[in-house]
Design an enzyme around this catalytic site. Structure first.
Site, PDB file in Angstrom:
ATOM      1  N   ARG A  83       0.895  -1.320   0.111  1.00 29.88           N
ATOM      2  CA  ARG A  83      -0.018   0.208  -0.134  1.00 29.88           C
ATOM      3  C   ARG A  83       0.739   1.263  -0.073  1.00 29.88           C
ATOM      4  O   ARG A  83       2.295   1.189   0.278  1.00 29.88           O
ATOM      5  CB  ARG A  83      -0.717  -0.101   1.224  1.00 29.88           C
ATOM      6  CG  ARG A  83      -0.275  -0.044   2.527  1.00 29.88           C
ATOM      7  CD  ARG A  83      -1.237   0.001   3.604  1.00 29.88           C
ATOM      8  NE  ARG A  83      -0.675  -0.085   5.130  1.00 29.88           N
ATOM      9  CZ  ARG A  83      -1.143  -0.359   6.117  1.00 29.88           C
ATOM     10  NH1 ARG A  83      -2.442  -0.133   6.017  1.00 29.88           N
ATOM     11  NH2 ARG A  83      -0.446  -0.350   7.306  1.00 29.88           N
TER      12      ARG A  83
ATOM     13  N   ASN B 172      -5.347   7.165   4.421  1.00 32.44           N
ATOM     14  CA  ASN B 172      -4.875   6.575   5.498  1.00 32.44           C
ATOM     15  C   ASN B 172      -3.277   6.631   6.088  1.00 32.44           C
ATOM     16  O   ASN B 172      -2.266   6.559   5.231  1.00 32.44           O
ATOM     17  CB  ASN B 172      -5.083   5.048   5.434  1.00 32.44           C
ATOM     18  CG  ASN B 172      -5.007   4.254   6.744  1.00 32.44           C
ATOM     19  OD1 ASN B 172      -5.978   4.118   7.570  1.00 32.44           O
ATOM     20  ND2 ASN B 172      -4.000   3.565   6.962  1.00 32.44           N
ATOM     21  N   GLU B 173      -3.179   7.383   7.201  1.00 34.28           N
ATOM     22  CA  GLU B 173      -1.822   7.424   7.690  1.00 34.28           C
ATOM     23  C   GLU B 173      -0.884   8.036   6.947  1.00 34.28           C
ATOM     24  O   GLU B 173       0.097   7.387   6.304  1.00 34.28           O
ATOM     25  CB  GLU B 173      -1.417   5.987   8.315  1.00 34.28           C
ATOM     26  CG  GLU B 173      -2.038   5.862   9.659  1.00 34.28           C
ATOM     27  CD  GLU B 173      -1.312   4.490  10.353  1.00 34.28           C
ATOM     28  OE1 GLU B 173      -0.730   3.655   9.730  1.00 34.28           O
ATOM     29  OE2 GLU B 173      -1.851   4.240  11.404  1.00 34.28           O
TER      30      GLU B 173
ATOM     31  N   GLU C  65      -7.626   4.224  15.506  1.00 35.44           N
ATOM     32  CA  GLU C  65      -7.231   2.801  15.524  1.00 35.44           C
ATOM     33  C   GLU C  65      -6.670   2.630  16.902  1.00 35.44           C
ATOM     34  O   GLU C  65      -5.795   3.271  17.301  1.00 35.44           O
ATOM     35  CB  GLU C  65      -6.280   2.364  14.420  1.00 35.44           C
ATOM     36  CG  GLU C  65      -6.770   2.951  13.316  1.00 35.44           C
ATOM     37  CD  GLU C  65      -5.923   2.493  12.124  1.00 35.44           C
ATOM     38  OE1 GLU C  65      -4.843   1.658  12.404  1.00 35.44           O
ATOM     39  OE2 GLU C  65      -6.242   2.753  10.627  1.00 35.44           O
TER      40      GLU C  65
ATOM     41  N   TRP D 262       3.364  -5.882  13.420  1.00 33.05           N
ATOM     42  CA  TRP D 262       4.319  -5.513  12.668  1.00 33.05           C
ATOM     43  C   TRP D 262       5.967  -4.770  13.370  1.00 33.05           C
ATOM     44  O   TRP D 262       6.500  -4.289  12.929  1.00 33.05           O
ATOM     45  CB  TRP D 262       3.755  -3.907  12.003  1.00 33.05           C
ATOM     46  CG  TRP D 262       2.866  -3.035  12.765  1.00 33.05           C
ATOM     47  CD1 TRP D 262       1.679  -3.162  12.968  1.00 33.05           C
ATOM     48  CD2 TRP D 262       3.369  -2.310  13.750  1.00 33.05           C
ATOM     49  NE1 TRP D 262       1.194  -2.035  13.667  1.00 33.05           N
ATOM     50  CE2 TRP D 262       1.969  -1.640  14.381  1.00 33.05           C
ATOM     51  CE3 TRP D 262       4.507  -1.803  14.294  1.00 33.05           C
ATOM     52  CZ2 TRP D 262       1.950  -0.606  15.250  1.00 33.05           C
ATOM     53  CZ3 TRP D 262       4.501  -0.626  14.899  1.00 33.05           C
ATOM     54  CH2 TRP D 262       3.416  -0.129  15.770  1.00 33.05           C
TER      55      TRP D 262
ATOM     56  N   GLU E  99      -1.840  -8.876   7.585  1.00 30.72           N
ATOM     57  CA  GLU E  99      -2.259  -8.887   8.665  1.00 30.72           C
ATOM     58  C   GLU E  99      -2.986  -9.859   9.696  1.00 30.72           C
ATOM     59  O   GLU E  99      -3.500  -9.616  10.627  1.00 30.72           O
ATOM     60  CB  GLU E  99      -3.063  -7.461   8.860  1.00 30.72           C
ATOM     61  CG  GLU E  99      -2.045  -6.288   8.507  1.00 30.72           C
ATOM     62  CD  GLU E  99      -2.665  -4.970   8.663  1.00 30.72           C
ATOM     63  OE1 GLU E  99      -3.798  -4.772   8.976  1.00 30.72           O
ATOM     64  OE2 GLU E  99      -1.835  -3.773   8.482  1.00 30.72           O
ATOM     65  N   GLN E 100      -2.776 -11.072   8.998  1.00 28.49           N
ATOM     66  CA  GLN E 100      -3.555 -12.285   9.584  1.00 28.49           C
ATOM     67  C   GLN E 100      -2.894 -12.441  11.027  1.00 28.49           C
ATOM     68  O   GLN E 100      -3.722 -12.938  12.024  1.00 28.49           O
ATOM     69  CB  GLN E 100      -3.461 -13.486   8.971  1.00 28.49           C
ATOM     70  CG  GLN E 100      -2.161 -13.737   8.273  1.00 28.49           C
ATOM     71  CD  GLN E 100      -2.061 -15.002   7.326  1.00 28.49           C
ATOM     72  OE1 GLN E 100      -2.284 -16.136   7.942  1.00 28.49           O
ATOM     73  NE2 GLN E 100      -1.875 -14.753   6.014  1.00 28.49           N
ATOM     74  N   MET E 101      -1.735 -11.888  11.425  1.00 28.64           N
ATOM     75  CA  MET E 101      -1.189 -12.246  13.012  1.00 28.64           C
ATOM     76  C   MET E 101      -1.773 -10.900  13.583  1.00 28.64           C
ATOM     77  O   MET E 101      -1.324 -10.864  14.816  1.00 28.64           O
ATOM     78  CB  MET E 101       0.226 -12.209  12.991  1.00 28.64           C
ATOM     79  CG  MET E 101       0.763 -13.314  12.022  1.00 28.64           C
ATOM     80  SD  MET E 101       0.012 -14.903  12.545  1.00 28.64           S
ATOM     81  CE  MET E 101       0.889 -15.215  13.877  1.00 28.64           C
ATOM     82  N   HIS E 102      -2.359  -9.920  13.256  1.00 29.81           N
ATOM     83  CA  HIS E 102      -3.072  -8.684  13.894  1.00 29.81           C
ATOM     84  C   HIS E 102      -4.262  -9.097  14.600  1.00 29.81           C
ATOM     85  O   HIS E 102      -5.176  -9.331  14.069  1.00 29.81           O
ATOM     86  CB  HIS E 102      -2.939  -7.510  13.060  1.00 29.81           C
ATOM     87  CG  HIS E 102      -3.199  -6.406  13.851  1.00 29.81           C
ATOM     88  ND1 HIS E 102      -4.345  -5.978  14.368  1.00 29.81           N
ATOM     89  CD2 HIS E 102      -2.281  -5.367  13.620  1.00 29.81           C
ATOM     90  CE1 HIS E 102      -3.926  -4.697  14.906  1.00 29.81           C
ATOM     91  NE2 HIS E 102      -2.824  -4.272  14.561  1.00 29.81           N
TER      92      HIS E 102
HETATM   93  C1  GAL Z   1      -2.056   1.011  10.942  1.00 28.16           C
HETATM   94  C2  GAL Z   1      -2.789   1.101   9.592  1.00 28.16           C
HETATM   95  C3  GAL Z   1      -4.053   0.036   9.464  1.00 28.16           C
HETATM   96  C4  GAL Z   1      -3.242  -1.278  10.041  1.00 28.16           C
HETATM   97  C5  GAL Z   1      -2.628  -1.195  11.482  1.00 28.16           C
HETATM   98  C6  GAL Z   1      -2.225  -2.445  11.920  1.00 28.16           C
HETATM   99  O1  GAL Z   1      -0.762   1.618  10.659  1.00 28.16           O
HETATM  100  O2  GAL Z   1      -3.645   2.222   9.689  1.00 28.16           O
HETATM  101  O3  GAL Z   1      -4.231   0.023   8.240  1.00 28.16           O
HETATM  102  O4  GAL Z   1      -2.533  -1.781   9.195  1.00 28.16           O
HETATM  103  O5  GAL Z   1      -1.834  -0.027  11.392  1.00 28.16           O
HETATM  104  O6  GAL Z   1      -1.780  -2.170  13.164  1.00 28.16           O
END
Ligand code: GAL
Length: 633
Positions: free
Chosen positions: A105, A143-144, A315, A323, A363-366
């Site tokens: 992204r 986004n960010e 968020e 991450w 992000e399956q580990m999130h």
């Molecule tokens: C943020 C982002 C989200 C997601 C999240 C995971 O930085 O805006 O889309 O990736 O982190 O922690």
């Protein structure tokens, strides 16, 4: 104002039959807001010019039927693959000259005119369609910005835009040459078309060249965002937010924020502790499951300033993230503590990221509020508790703090461009002072660098502000309270030259920085009253009153009574002593707190937050690990 909870949701990730139940469960949990849409460009426009809004219409309607309000995100952080064929040169280029590819992204250059037009096209289509939708109650742009190091691009497109930006700023190459001091190594330019980007030079490029490039890059973010806000405002009365990040200084958030109604930020306390906080190993071990006790609060206060009072958490970390170098499970209770801390600092809403953990892709580990099998994850129950508690005391208005800390994005760039010592990091310095104030139980407001009125503050701190703006200098001269300025404040002109008369050149304070030195971490400079300077110190010539000196006789702190200048980077114990003195002189009560316990007042309540993994006896009670305690004021 009523405080609320929300969640980030991706209807396009789940079979449509699941939406109804998801919405019903969100409403039953006590959520108000659902943010959607911000990565769904390829579903909205599967092929160029072919819109598919039906699914989004139905998703919004489903959420709305359950009384939920939608924050609609513009999907410009994730241009679809076909976009790259239309604009092959829209990809950003890194500092080493490599083009950044498709497949994750944020693969775009903020300065690309064609991509800006594509963004305007989809934002117009969305705003036309949903601007009057009764369920769309707020917007998020992109986004960010800056995530994944995406503000600085060294592409041909950026080069062209940079030359135009310089031509507008300087009008003539001669003026640019003078401002940058290009005579120094025969670097003069005869035309703006000769100016390059500051990467890939043989040795360091001219710092003024870097500073203008950093300002340019920041302005590109401001322009990019403004294209979207201008369009949305034509079709919708709903407030517009952007979700900023933690410890990211690559663009001037105050300038982006000026075009928005709400500042929001994405709070991942454990990710930040592991990934970016500078702290010793013991500190990181102690707070590994709770996050740093001041890091979130700093950003709450910063974004309250960026949002001119209106701010959210867009968020909120709900469990392990994916991450950071290490991704531990939060201590039970933290998903509740983090939310209440945000409310105590004035957040209007806290939205957890994300509703359900995705079983596929990056992000399956999130973690989410739900596991991939839809069973509740631990944070689900904590959010439920916060929702119940909020129903009891929903109105937490923010209180005005008596202490202010100036925060300036340009100073972060300045000291990256010319650190003069490896450890001179602006964010770290500002955060160090903030943390010192919080250890002494203070409520802090953060102020932008062009603040014009300091009259509400008994004490103002401005460490490391590279150039004091004319507005702030005037405000400081008029300020009836106390100010503590330095180290390394007002040390550069706006062109990034050393000013003469020499710094800090403060109104009413006779002090001149005659020499500076930076120090390796194991070479502190002891002070006569105990403690030491680390990383950095300055030699002052002064006829002002010397309050502290180093062992070798250099003045360390000088004052004219109300205005004091600090000539070095104090260690923790010294900072506590200096701040205690400054607060006392400013007639502010101090309340030194035990390690890991923090305090914050709203307009009506005093809150304590226990970031420790152990209970703390305080305020006449036992506050458990991850505990929140409050009393009516
Ligand atoms: C943020 C982002 C989200 C997601 C999240 C995971 O930085 O805006 O889309 O990736 O982190 O922690």
């Amino acid at each position: 104002m009523k405080r609320t909870l929300g969640v980030c949701y991706y209807p396009e990730h789940w079979p449509e039959q699941q939406w109804e139940e998801d919405a019903a469960r969100m409403a039953a949990l006590g959520l108000t807001w659902v943010r959607i849409g911000e990565f769904a460009w390829a579903r909205m426009e599967p092929t160029p010019g072919t819109w598919d809004w039906d699914w989004l219409d139905r998703a919004i309607a489903t959420l709305g039927r359950h009384g939920l309000k939608v924050v609609l995100g513009t999907p410009t952080a994730t241009p679809p693959r076909w976009m790259i064929d239309r604009h092959p040169d829209m990809l950003a280029v890194d500092r080493d000259g490599r083009t950044r590819g498709f497949g994750s992204r944020r693969h775009y250059d903020f300065a690309h005119p064609g991509y800006r037009t594509e963004c305007a096209r989809i934002v117009t289509a969305m705003a036309e369609r949903y601007g009057q939708n009764p369920h769309v109650a707020a917007w998020q742009t992109d986004n960010e910005y800056a995530c994944h190091d995406t503000v600085l691009s060294y592409s041909p497109v950026a080069l062209t835009a940079f030359r135009n930006w310089l031509a507008q700023k300087y009008q003539s190459p001669q003026a640019l040459n003078r401002a940058w001091g290009n005579v120094f190594w025969s670097m003069d330019y005869a035309s703006f078309d000769e100016v390059g980007l500051p990467n890939l030079t043989v040795t360091e490029a001219n710092p003024s060249h870097w500073m203008d490039y950093r300002r340019f890059a920041s302005d590109m973010v401001v322009e990019f965002n403004r294209i979207q806000t201008d369009i949305i405002r034509k079709y919708s009365m709903a407030p517009i937010a952007h979700n900023y990040m933690g410890q990211i200084t690559d663009f001037d958030h105050f300038k982006v924020g000026a075009d928005l109604d709400i500042a929001s930020w994405d709070a991942y306390p454990l990710g930040f502790l592991s990934d970016r906080l500078t702290a010793d190993a013991d500190h990181k071990r102690r707070f590994v499951r709770q996050g740093d006790p001041d890091f979130q609060a700093f950003h709450h206060d910063l974004y309250r300033a960026v949002g001119r009072g209106r701010w959210w958490i867009m968020e909120q970390q709900p469990g392990p993230v994916n991450w950071a170098p290490y991704n531990p499970d939060p201590l039970p209770g933290m998903a509740r503590l983090w939310a209440w801390e945000a409310f105590a600092h004035g957040a209007e809403a806290v939205c957890y990221f994300r509703w359900r953990q995705a079983p596929f892709a990056q992000e399956q580990m999130h973690a989410g509020l739900l596991r991939p099998d839809s069973a509740p994850a631990p944070a689900f129950h904590e959010a439920e508790k916060v929702a119940r508690e909020l129903a009891e005391m929903p109105n937490q208005d923010s209180a005005k703090a008596p202490v202010a800390l100036v925060f300036d994005y340009e100073s972060a760039w300045a000291w990256q461009v010319q650190p003069q010592g490896r450890d001179f990091d602006y964010f770290r310095l500002a955060f160090h002072f903030y943390r010192g104030l919080r250890r002494l139980g203070q409520n802090v407001d953060i102020l932008p660098p062009d603040t014009t009125d300091l009259s509400a503050y008994s004490l103002v701190l401005a460490p490391g502000v590279a150039t004091l703006s004319p507005e702030l200098l005037t405000a400081l001269a008029a300020h009836q309270g106390h100010s503590l300025i330095g180290p390394r404040t007002n040390a550069k002109t706006a062109d990034f030259a050393t000013p003469v008369p020499l710094p800090p050149d403060l109104p009413g304070l006779s002090a001149t920085v005659a020499r500076v030195e930076s120090l390796p971490p194991d070479v502190p400079v002891p002070l006569q009253n105990g403690g030491q300077f680390l990383h950095w110190r300055e030699k002052l010539e002064t006829s002002a009153s010397v309050v502290e000196s180093s062992d070798d006789g250099w003045p360390a702190l000088v004052t004219n009574g109300r205005l004091s200048y600090l000539a070095g980077w104090p260690d923790d114990a010294t900072l506590d002593r200096l701040l205690t003195d400054a607060l006392t002189r400013a007639d502010l009560p101090i309340d030194p707190l035990p390690e890991g316990l923090r305090r914050r007042d709203s307009a009506t309540h005093r809150f304590w937050f226990n970031y420790n993994p152990v209970p703390v006896e305080w305020a006449g009670t036992t506050i458990p690990p991850a505990g929140v305690h409050w009393q009516k004021l």
